[in-house]
Write an enzyme that holds these catalytic residues in place. Structure first.
Site, PDB file in Angstrom:
ATOM      1  N   HIS A  72       1.008  -1.237   0.109  1.00  0.00           N
ATOM      2  CA  HIS A  72      -0.029   0.137   0.068  1.00  0.00           C
ATOM      3  C   HIS A  72       0.737   1.235   0.165  1.00  0.00           C
ATOM      4  CE1 HIS A  72      -4.011  -1.681   1.616  1.00  0.00           C
ATOM      5  NE2 HIS A  72      -3.481  -2.556   0.530  1.00  0.00           N
ATOM      6  N   TYR A 200      -9.024   5.307   8.098  1.00  0.00           N
ATOM      7  CA  TYR A 200      -8.997   5.637   9.455  1.00  0.00           C
ATOM      8  C   TYR A 200     -10.003   6.493   9.618  1.00  0.00           C
ATOM      9  CZ  TYR A 200      -4.498   3.111  10.326  1.00  0.00           C
ATOM     10  OH  TYR A 200      -3.383   2.018  10.526  1.00  0.00           O
ATOM     11  N   PRO A 292      -3.302   0.611  19.407  1.00  0.00           N
ATOM     12  CA  PRO A 292      -3.050   0.034  17.864  1.00  0.00           C
ATOM     13  C   PRO A 292      -3.345   1.355  16.537  1.00  0.00           C
ATOM     14  CG  PRO A 292      -4.967  -0.734  18.807  1.00  0.00           C
ATOM     15  CD  PRO A 292      -4.551  -0.037  19.918  1.00  0.00           C
ATOM     16  N   LYS A 296       1.816  -0.042  15.388  1.00  0.00           N
ATOM     17  CA  LYS A 296       3.307   0.033  15.454  1.00  0.00           C
ATOM     18  C   LYS A 296       3.686  -1.040  16.338  1.00  0.00           C
ATOM     19  CE  LYS A 296       4.315   3.490  13.371  1.00  0.00           C
ATOM     20  NZ  LYS A 296       4.456   2.942  11.952  1.00  0.00           N
ATOM     21  N   TYR A 388       4.151   6.802  10.132  1.00  0.00           N
ATOM     22  CA  TYR A 388       3.376   5.659   9.548  1.00  0.00           C
ATOM     23  C   TYR A 388       4.239   4.618   8.993  1.00  0.00           C
ATOM     24  CZ  TYR A 388      -0.664   3.079   8.388  1.00  0.00           C
ATOM     25  OH  TYR A 388      -1.807   2.016   8.297  1.00  0.00           O
TER      26      TYR A 388
HETATM   27  P1  FAD Z   1       3.272 -11.532  21.909  1.00  0.00           P
HETATM   28  O1  FAD Z   1       2.671 -11.592  20.459  1.00  0.00           O
HETATM   29  O2  FAD Z   1       2.166 -11.096  22.898  1.00  0.00           O
HETATM   30  O3  FAD Z   1       3.862 -12.986  22.100  1.00  0.00           O
HETATM   31  C1  FAD Z   1       4.353 -13.292  23.506  1.00  0.00           C
HETATM   32  C2  FAD Z   1       4.332 -14.979  23.676  1.00  0.00           C
HETATM   33  O4  FAD Z   1       4.845 -15.234  24.698  1.00  0.00           O
HETATM   34  C3  FAD Z   1       3.041 -15.191  23.263  1.00  0.00           C
HETATM   35  O5  FAD Z   1       2.916 -16.564  22.409  1.00  0.00           O
HETATM   36  C4  FAD Z   1       2.507 -15.781  24.844  1.00  0.00           C
HETATM   37  O6  FAD Z   1       1.892 -17.096  24.797  1.00  0.00           O
HETATM   38  C5  FAD Z   1       3.893 -16.031  25.208  1.00  0.00           C
HETATM   39  N1  FAD Z   1       3.952 -16.329  26.703  1.00  0.00           N
HETATM   40  C6  FAD Z   1       3.451 -15.331  27.579  1.00  0.00           C
HETATM   41  N2  FAD Z   1       3.741 -15.815  28.807  1.00  0.00           N
HETATM   42  C7  FAD Z   1       4.894 -16.693  28.728  1.00  0.00           C
HETATM   43  C8  FAD Z   1       5.363 -17.364  29.786  1.00  0.00           C
HETATM   44  N3  FAD Z   1       5.180 -17.012  30.889  1.00  0.00           N
HETATM   45  N4  FAD Z   1       6.350 -18.624  29.288  1.00  0.00           N
HETATM   46  C9  FAD Z   1       6.178 -18.710  28.106  1.00  0.00           C
HETATM   47  N5  FAD Z   1       5.714 -17.973  26.710  1.00  0.00           N
HETATM   48  C10 FAD Z   1       5.091 -17.085  27.341  1.00  0.00           C
HETATM   49  N6  FAD Z   1      -0.505  -4.258  16.946  1.00  0.00           N
HETATM   50  C11 FAD Z   1      -0.767  -3.574  15.938  1.00  0.00           C
HETATM   51  O7  FAD Z   1       0.395  -3.111  15.322  1.00  0.00           O
HETATM   52  N7  FAD Z   1      -1.906  -3.647  15.259  1.00  0.00           N
HETATM   53  C12 FAD Z   1      -3.160  -4.211  15.787  1.00  0.00           C
HETATM   54  O8  FAD Z   1      -4.140  -4.278  15.281  1.00  0.00           O
HETATM   55  C13 FAD Z   1      -3.075  -4.801  17.147  1.00  0.00           C
HETATM   56  N8  FAD Z   1      -3.810  -5.584  17.659  1.00  0.00           N
HETATM   57  C14 FAD Z   1      -3.731  -6.123  18.626  1.00  0.00           C
HETATM   58  C15 FAD Z   1      -4.845  -6.641  19.540  1.00  0.00           C
HETATM   59  C16 FAD Z   1      -4.665  -7.470  20.867  1.00  0.00           C
HETATM   60  C17 FAD Z   1      -5.582  -8.161  21.331  1.00  0.00           C
HETATM   61  C18 FAD Z   1      -3.209  -7.346  21.400  1.00  0.00           C
HETATM   62  C19 FAD Z   1      -2.892  -8.138  22.509  1.00  0.00           C
HETATM   63  C20 FAD Z   1      -2.282  -6.984  20.722  1.00  0.00           C
HETATM   64  C21 FAD Z   1      -2.472  -6.190  19.405  1.00  0.00           C
HETATM   65  N9  FAD Z   1      -1.353  -5.654  18.680  1.00  0.00           N
HETATM   66  C22 FAD Z   1      -1.704  -5.046  17.564  1.00  0.00           C
HETATM   67  C23 FAD Z   1       0.110  -5.632  19.166  1.00  0.00           C
HETATM   68  C24 FAD Z   1       0.905  -6.569  18.482  1.00  0.00           C
HETATM   69  O9  FAD Z   1       0.009  -7.876  18.121  1.00  0.00           O
HETATM   70  C25 FAD Z   1       1.793  -6.816  19.370  1.00  0.00           C
HETATM   71  O10 FAD Z   1       2.833  -5.607  19.581  1.00  0.00           O
HETATM   72  C26 FAD Z   1       2.976  -8.104  18.945  1.00  0.00           C
HETATM   73  O11 FAD Z   1       2.339  -9.394  18.845  1.00  0.00           O
HETATM   74  C27 FAD Z   1       3.968  -8.320  19.760  1.00  0.00           C
HETATM   75  O12 FAD Z   1       4.586  -9.378  19.918  1.00  0.00           O
HETATM   76  P2  FAD Z   1       5.737 -10.039  20.763  1.00  0.00           P
HETATM   77  O13 FAD Z   1       6.109 -11.235  20.319  1.00  0.00           O
HETATM   78  O14 FAD Z   1       6.409  -9.100  21.515  1.00  0.00           O
HETATM   79  O15 FAD Z   1       4.475 -10.347  21.938  1.00  0.00           O
HETATM   80  C1  DHB Z   2      -4.843  -3.105  11.528  1.00  0.00           C
HETATM   81  C2  DHB Z   2      -4.630  -2.797  12.652  1.00  0.00           C
HETATM   82  C3  DHB Z   2      -4.118  -1.581  13.176  1.00  0.00           C
HETATM   83  O1  DHB Z   2      -4.137  -1.368  14.421  1.00  0.00           O
HETATM   84  C4  DHB Z   2      -3.743  -0.730  12.427  1.00  0.00           C
HETATM   85  O2  DHB Z   2      -3.503   0.550  12.489  1.00  0.00           O
HETATM   86  C5  DHB Z   2      -3.874  -0.902  11.153  1.00  0.00           C
HETATM   87  C6  DHB Z   2      -4.377  -2.284  10.623  1.00  0.00           C
HETATM   88  C7  DHB Z   2      -5.279  -4.605  10.995  1.00  0.00           C
HETATM   89  O3  DHB Z   2      -5.420  -5.243  12.010  1.00  0.00           O
HETATM   90  O4  DHB Z   2      -5.273  -4.765   9.914  1.00  0.00           O
END
Ligand code: FAD
Ligand code: DHB
Length: 395
Positions: A72, A200, A292, A296, A388
């Site tokens: 995009h 948005y 979100p 980021k 962005y």
């Molecule tokens: P996570 O993805 O949280 O991964 C952490 C992992 O560690 C998980 O698999 C968990 O099961 C595991 N874990 C936890 N505790 C333990 C333990 N004690 N021992 C072993 N393993 C463990 N970001 C966006 O940019 N856009 C979005 O739309 C968006 N929507 C989101 C919606 C939700 C509900 C959430 C929670 C987050 C969202 N995010 C979004 C943020 C984005 O998904 C996260 O920033 C990203 O997943 C971060 O990755 P991570 O690997 O650091 O953490």
């Molecule tokens: C999506 C989520 C976001 O928070 C965003 O800013 C843009 C896209 C998504 O889930 O596609």
């Protein structure tokens, strides 16, 4: 068992770091408390910055992303019954890639399986030990047996609720937090997106976001109350509310259908400082959360991994600790800029309850003035666009 690096968590942070270390010949294990299917079932982020795309490419894992992801060059800002295109490519020379977190995770999991890289799923009772000394270790229980992994370093990639940050003594860590007075209700549905690019939308009924996973799968969000429960929102109620928050052109092209997934996420800004404690490094959501708006979260996980992998590889290949010592400072400089941007974009686009001390909805008027200014100023639009698409990595 003994490894060089023990990685806690198989989200994007843990799997990206595991892949970078595997590629450099560093012996690492990924220990995850959930099953692989559970991790893949979480619907989260959808927009990748170029830095994240480059990382997948440098790992040799970009083929499916380039085949199925959508490049995009802009997105739309909905406001006052119309939408305005922010031309990311013209303003910055860069694009973003629409490719779901689930797909990134699947590509990384498949690669680990093909490499035969050490990965433990469904590890219970994960604990980290001795990171303030020279002999750290991780213990966990699996199938009723306790296992111990000795290592040089621990990477805490275990998300906001993980064990890593929680294991740091309170006096060694500083938390910064803001909780927003609303959440996002998200729906995934096999319907074509309302537009080719994301919208948005700032609306008097509340924020809405039209995103997508493919040309036939849409991801939509609406701002909701923190008291709302998913069960209260029928598919019909969701579509009706989304339609009201879009401009007439977008609303007219909305195709509805049954939801595949529906969930509510609270919005929060959170940073833990520093991101290193002796031989423990915090990575991704374990150290920071952004609301979100602006997408980021996953991209910050990728930049943290970039800095930490650089430090670990330099350490093992060149016997230098310079990159490891620089990790927390480098990562946090980029994190804080994304925290600022995500807060700003959230403040610009959402409907806020009246703040204490406000009379006559002054915040609302200031928000409208800011959008008017943004849409009329090349400089302001460039600032939005460069944040962005993602600020550059330091090294
Ligand atoms: P996570 O993805 O949280 O991964 C952490 C992992 O560690 C998980 O698999 C968990 O099961 C595991 N874990 C936890 N505790 C333990 C333990 N004690 N021992 C072993 N393993 C463990 N970001 C966006 O940019 N856009 C979005 O739309 C968006 N929507 C989101 C919606 C939700 C509900 C959430 C929670 C987050 C969202 N995010 C979004 C943020 C984005 O998904 C996260 O920033 C990203 O997943 C971060 O990755 P991570 O690997 O650091 O953490
Ligand atoms: C999506 C989520 C976001 O928070 C965003 O800013 C843009 C896209 C998504 O889930 O596609």
């Amino acid at each position: 068992m003994r490894v060089q690096v023990a990685i806690i968590g198989a989200g994007p942070s843990g799997l990206l770091l595991g892949a970078k270390l595997h590629q450099a010949g560093i012996d690492a294990i990924v220990i995850e408390q959930r099953s692989a299917d559970y991790v893949l079932g979480r619907i989260r982020a959808g927009v990748l910055e170029q830095g994240c795309v480059d990382m997948m490419d440098s790992l040799g894992l970009g083929a499916r992303m380039h085949a199925e992801g959508l490049v995009h060059g802009g997105f739309n800002l909905g406001y006052r019954n119309t939408h305005h295109r922010i031309d990311l490519h013209a303003l910055t020379g860069n694009n973003v890639m629409v490719y779901g977190q689930t797909e990134v995770t699947r590509d990384l999991m498949d690669a680990r399986a093909a490499w035969g890289a050490k990965t433990v799923y469904e590890a219970e009772n994960v604990r980290i030990h001795g990171f303030d000394g020279n002999t750290p270790s991780v213990t966990y229980t699996k199938d009723g047996k306790t296992h111990e992994v000795q290592c040089d370093y621990i990477a805490g990639c275990d998300g906001f609720h993980g064990v890593s940050r929680a294991s740091v003594p309170a006096q060694s860590i500083q938390h910064y937090e803001r909780v927003y007075p609303f959440g996002w209700l998200g729906v995934l549905a096999d319907v074509p997106p309302v537009a080719h690019e994301l919208i948005y939308s700032n609306h008097e009924r509340g924020f809405a976001l039209c995103s997508m996973r493919s040309k036939t799968r849409s991801r939509y969000y609406i701002q909701c109350s923190l008291d709302d429960k998913v069960e209260q929102w029928s598919d019909q109620a969701f579509w009706d509310e989304l339609r009201k928050r879009l401009d007439p052109e977008a609303a007219a092209s909305m195709v509805t259908g049954p939801s595949i997934e529906k969930s509510i996420a609270p919005l929060r800004s959170f940073v833990a400082e520093p991101m290193r404690f002796g031989r423990l490094f915090l990575v991704g959501d374990a150290a920071h959360i952004v609301p979100p708006t602006g997408a980021k979260g996953l991209n910050l996980a990728a930049s943290d991994v970039h800095y930490l992998a650089h430090g670990l590889i330099e350490h093992y290949q060149e016997k230098s600790v310079a990159g490891l010592d620089a990790y927390s400072g480098r990562a946090l400089r980029r994190v804080w800029k994304a925290v600022r941007f995500s807060w700003w974009f959230t403040a610009l686009m959402h409907k806020f309850p009246a703040a204490a001390g406000d009379t006559g909805a002054i915040s609302q008027k200031i928000q409208e003035a800011e959008i008017d200014y943004l849409l009329g100023s090349q400089a302001a639009m460039t600032s939005l666009a460069e944040n962005y698409v993602g600020l550059p990595y330091e090294v």
